[in-house]
Enzyme design. Structure first.
Site, PDB file in Angstrom:
ATOM      1  N   ASP A  29      24.790  34.893  16.924  1.00 48.05           N
ATOM      2  CA  ASP A  29      25.971  34.928  16.060  1.00 48.05           C
ATOM      3  C   ASP A  29      26.308  33.499  15.643  1.00 48.05           C
ATOM      4  OD1 ASP A  29      28.514  37.168  15.736  1.00 48.05           O
ATOM      5  OD2 ASP A  29      28.914  35.057  15.293  1.00 48.05           O
ATOM      6  N   HIS A  99      26.056  46.911  13.545  1.00 46.57           N
ATOM      7  CA  HIS A  99      25.490  45.960  14.507  1.00 46.57           C
ATOM      8  C   HIS A  99      26.202  46.063  15.840  1.00 46.57           C
ATOM      9  CE1 HIS A  99      28.702  44.007  12.200  1.00 46.57           C
ATOM     10  NE2 HIS A  99      29.004  43.336  13.312  1.00 46.57           N
TER      11      HIS A  99
HETATM   12  P1  5GP Z   1      31.924  42.094  12.865  1.00 45.33           P
HETATM   13  O1  5GP Z   1      33.179  41.278  12.675  1.00 45.33           O
HETATM   14  O2  5GP Z   1      31.544  42.770  11.567  1.00 45.33           O
HETATM   15  O3  5GP Z   1      31.938  43.022  14.030  1.00 45.33           O
HETATM   16  O4  5GP Z   1      30.800  41.033  13.212  1.00 45.33           O
HETATM   17  C1  5GP Z   1      30.207  40.213  12.258  1.00 45.33           C
HETATM   18  C2  5GP Z   1      29.654  39.028  12.994  1.00 45.33           C
HETATM   19  O5  5GP Z   1      28.733  38.366  12.154  1.00 45.33           O
HETATM   20  C3  5GP Z   1      30.718  37.986  13.401  1.00 45.33           C
HETATM   21  O6  5GP Z   1      30.702  37.810  14.803  1.00 45.33           O
HETATM   22  C4  5GP Z   1      30.285  36.731  12.643  1.00 45.33           C
HETATM   23  O7  5GP Z   1      30.490  35.547  13.379  1.00 45.33           O
HETATM   24  C5  5GP Z   1      28.821  36.992  12.366  1.00 45.33           C
HETATM   25  N1  5GP Z   1      28.327  36.366  11.168  1.00 45.33           N
HETATM   26  C6  5GP Z   1      28.934  36.318   9.957  1.00 45.33           C
HETATM   27  N2  5GP Z   1      28.166  35.682   9.069  1.00 45.33           N
HETATM   28  C7  5GP Z   1      27.028  35.326   9.741  1.00 45.33           C
HETATM   29  C8  5GP Z   1      25.840  34.627   9.345  1.00 45.33           C
HETATM   30  O8  5GP Z   1      25.659  34.213   8.206  1.00 45.33           O
HETATM   31  N3  5GP Z   1      24.898  34.435  10.308  1.00 45.33           N
HETATM   32  C9  5GP Z   1      25.068  34.878  11.592  1.00 45.33           C
HETATM   33  N4  5GP Z   1      24.069  34.639  12.443  1.00 45.33           N
HETATM   34  N5  5GP Z   1      26.160  35.543  11.984  1.00 45.33           N
HETATM   35  C10 5GP Z   1      27.131  35.758  11.076  1.00 45.33           C
END
Ligand code: 5GP
Ligand code: ZN
Length: 113
Positions: A29, A99
């Protein structure tokens, strides 16, 4: 369709890929919330768990098997880890490509914030 995680899967957007096979990919992440914070994604675009179909059961089960493997490889399995899947706005989902978050390396509180 404009999906960040599909772009990462297609290698059109850079990321630290830790594991990849035919159907899933695991990456660091970019904004880690724990010493270990790994994302596990199916290569198939499924926007939220609400869109997961019975035919995706094997794929989603496979995501958990890979999470187990990475937790063991990272040496956090015995101490403990957390697997999180956020669904929709109020749960904090920001990327609409299904995810799992694998979080470990520090004590976790309950209930989550
Ligand atoms: P959600 O908030 O949808 O459950 O998780 C999305 C996750 O993706 C977050 O923890 C955020 O830090 C991560 N994330 C967002 N953009 C990117 C990126 O460009 N690369 C990576 N490796 N992680 C990302
Ligand atoms: Zn996607």
């Amino acid at each position: 369709m404009n999906c960040l995680f599909c772009s990462i899967i297609e290698k059109k957007f850079p990321s630290k890929i830790l594991y990849e096979d035919k159907t899933v990919i695991a990456l660091e992440d970019k904004n880690p919330q724990a010493p270990v914070h790994i994302l596990l994604l199916p290569k198939k675009h499924i926007s939220t768990v609400l869109e997961a179909k019975p035919e995706d059961n094997e794929l989603i089960g496979h995501l958990f098997q890979i999470a187990n493997k990475i937790a063991k490889d990272r040496g956090v399995a015995e101490k403990g880890f957390r697997i999180v899947m956020n669904c929709n706005r109020e749960a904090g989902q920001t990327v609409y490509h299904l995810h799992l978050h694998l979080l470990a390396g520090r004590p976790m509180r309950w209930p989550p914030g």
